[in-house]
Design an enzyme around this catalytic site. Structure first.
Site, short mmCIF file in Angstrom:
data_model
loop_
_atom_site.label_atom_id
_atom_site.label_comp_id
_atom_site.label_asym_id
_atom_site.label_seq_id
_atom_site.Cartn_x
_atom_site.Cartn_y
_atom_site.Cartn_z
N ASP A 208 57.69 35.23 -71.05
CA ASP A 208 58.14 34.21 -72.00
C ASP A 208 59.08 33.26 -71.27
O ASP A 208 60.17 33.65 -70.86
CB ASP A 208 58.85 34.85 -73.19
CG ASP A 208 59.35 33.82 -74.19
OD1 ASP A 208 58.51 33.09 -74.74
OD2 ASP A 208 60.57 33.73 -74.39
N GLU B 258 52.33 31.64 -72.29
CA GLU B 258 51.97 30.82 -73.43
C GLU B 258 51.28 29.53 -72.99
O GLU B 258 51.67 28.94 -71.98
CB GLU B 258 53.21 30.48 -74.26
CG GLU B 258 53.84 31.68 -74.94
CD GLU B 258 55.10 31.30 -75.68
OE1 GLU B 258 55.20 31.58 -76.89
OE2 GLU B 258 56.00 30.71 -75.05
N CYS C 73 56.65 40.31 -84.88
CA CYS C 73 57.24 41.58 -84.47
C CYS C 73 56.31 42.27 -83.48
O CYS C 73 55.12 42.47 -83.77
CB CYS C 73 57.48 42.47 -85.68
SG CYS C 73 58.16 44.10 -85.27
N CYS D 270 55.15 45.98 -85.23
CA CYS D 270 54.22 46.10 -86.35
C CYS D 270 53.31 44.89 -86.53
O CYS D 270 52.36 44.95 -87.30
CB CYS D 270 54.99 46.36 -87.65
SG CYS D 270 56.02 44.96 -88.18
N CYS E 80 59.65 46.38 -90.59
CA CYS E 80 59.83 47.73 -90.02
C CYS E 80 61.23 47.96 -89.48
O CYS E 80 61.54 49.08 -89.05
CB CYS E 80 58.80 47.99 -88.93
SG CYS E 80 59.01 46.96 -87.45
N ASP F 52 63.64 36.94 -76.90
CA ASP F 52 62.75 36.55 -75.80
C ASP F 52 61.94 37.74 -75.29
O ASP F 52 60.77 37.59 -74.94
CB ASP F 52 63.56 35.92 -74.67
CG ASP F 52 64.20 34.62 -75.09
OD1 ASP F 52 63.59 33.89 -75.89
OD2 ASP F 52 65.33 34.33 -74.63
#
Length: 427
Positions: free
Chosen positions: A187, A282, A349, A352, A372, A379
């Protein structure tokens, strides 16, 4: 036999050689602009595509009539016209991101190209070497690393720190076999320059300029603005010696900043390509991310200065350059680069798969899932999510316990979907 690697060295021309190279640099820039203008004119008036083969013949005739063109080595002029061909080919290629060839301003970096057949290199000792250039003679440069191949082309360029010579070299090296190392997601951000999913701490880029250098750069830019205003009022816009000195000092600082940024980028991308078999990043659109906030003196915009500061921080981390380097280094070291969609990576997340903007309130450093209760650095959580998408996109094994992300649609979007007209074939 094409060049497959580049080598760049610091060049040290003599005083006379420096003056000659400066003149050649401006001539090369003018020749590029004239050749481009000629092609544009012929296409607009006659729909005729002019190429370097015809322009080289016209260049030969112009060298006998115009002294400023005749002073430039013939090989350099031909190389410039061939480079213009490549620029047009890249523009016409739908798979290439290049735009239409642009004209070069006077403040553009001076560049003088030569074909490999026109140069000769000889080594003086462990640290120094010389290159023989047409109509210039032997030029000394610092041999900071071995050339390691056959020279296919050479380019002399000047930045804020002086002259450099770059060689396009054919090494014959083939890409490494797949290394079989682990998968990671990276990231790229502003607060954390790069956060790797397999690491617990971010990789931070050192400041490209120290505090004193930033203050000096700001003072020099203010001085430049005052001197330009004075030149327009009293000198007819002509730059004086003091103004040129100020511009040179600014160029030296900005070049130093760029070198430090480039050094960190090369070290980061090389380490990632060597130590991982599948790298996920990304698929960012940097141009859209750094659009300036609109505002004028009469109608000032909102958060214009804040957006300008954010744009500088994004560009200082050079996400586009990191991707470019990872693309060729991944092939070199036997790894694979995958660009995944950046949609909601910072709000998803990693445990989950729930997508909720409330999990990261105020774009802070803490990510706390509302479903959750998973907590992590924002990051690092994004890098783990990038890794999960990379495994699916890259064809690696998918964690079967990983659920499909559930997107919480805002109420306004749900209302728009209900009010949208149904297709004609729907019952």
């Amino acid at each position: 036999m094409k060049a497959d690697a580049g080598r760049k060295y610091r060049a040290y021309p003599t005083g006379d050689q420096g003056q000659v190279l400066t003149g050649w640099g401006h001539t090369a820039r003018a020749l590029w602009n004239v050749a481009l203008e000629q092609r544009v004119y012929l296409w607009e008036q006659r729909r005729y595509s002019l190429r370097s083969g015809e322009q080289c013949k016209q260049l030969t005739a112009a060298r006998t009539e115009l002294d400023w063109i005749g002073d430039l080595p013939a090989q350099t002029g031909q190389q410039i016209l061939r480079s213009l061909d490549h620029a047009y080919d890249n523009f016409w290629n739908p798979e290439h991101p290049a735009r239409f060839p642009a004209r070069k301003k006077r403040g553009h970096r001076l560049s003088i190209p030569f074909p490999g057949q026109a140069v000769e290199v000889r080594k003086l000792n462990r640290h120094w070497a010389e290159v023989r250039l047409p109509k210039l003679g032997w030029l000394r440069f610092r041999l900071s690393r071995a050339i390691g191949g056959t020279i296919r082309n050479a380019t002399l360029s000047r930045d804020g720190n002086g002259w450099h010579i770059s060689f396009g070299v054919h090494t014959g090296r083939k890409p490494d076999a797949p290394n079989g190392y682990a998968t990671c997601g990276v990231d790229f951000g502003v607060a954390a320059s790069a956060f790797v999913s397999t690491e617990t701490t971010p990789r931070l880029m050192p400041p490209s300029l120290t505090t004193k250098e930033k203050k000096r750069l700001k003072a020099l830019e203010q001085r430049k603005a005052r001197q330009i205003t004075y030149a327009k009022k009293h000198g007819g816009g002509k730059y004086g010696r003091r103004l040129r000195t100020t511009i040179a000092q600014i160029a030296s600082l900005t070049t130093r900043r760029g070198n430090r940024r480039r050094d960190f980028t090369h070290k980061l991308t090389t380490d990632l390509a060597k130590s991982h078999g599948l790298i996920g990043i990304e698929d960012l659109r940097v141009k859209n991310m750094t659009k300036s906030a609109k505002g004028t003196t009469k109608v000032p915009g909102k958060n214009v200065r804040a957006k300008a500061g954010l744009n500088r921080s994004i560009l200082d981390n050079t996400p586009g350059e990191r991707r470019r380097q990872l693309e060729y280094k991944a092939r070199m070291y036997g790894s694979v680069l995958v660009a995944v969609p950046p949609f909601h990576t910072s709000q998803t997340c990693a445990a989950c798969g729930q997508v909720d903007p409330e999990s990261r309130k105020g774009c802070g450093r803490l990510f706390a899932c509302t479903r959750c209760g998973h907590e992590d650095d924002a990051d690092h959580n994004a890098s783990v999510e990038i890794e999960a998408r990379t495994r699916r996109t890259g064809g690696s094994e998918i964690n079967s316990t990983r659920s499909i992300p559930r997107v919480r649609v805002p109420a306004t979007s749900r209302r728009r979907m209900r009010e949208a007209p149904k297709p004609a074939h729907a019952s």
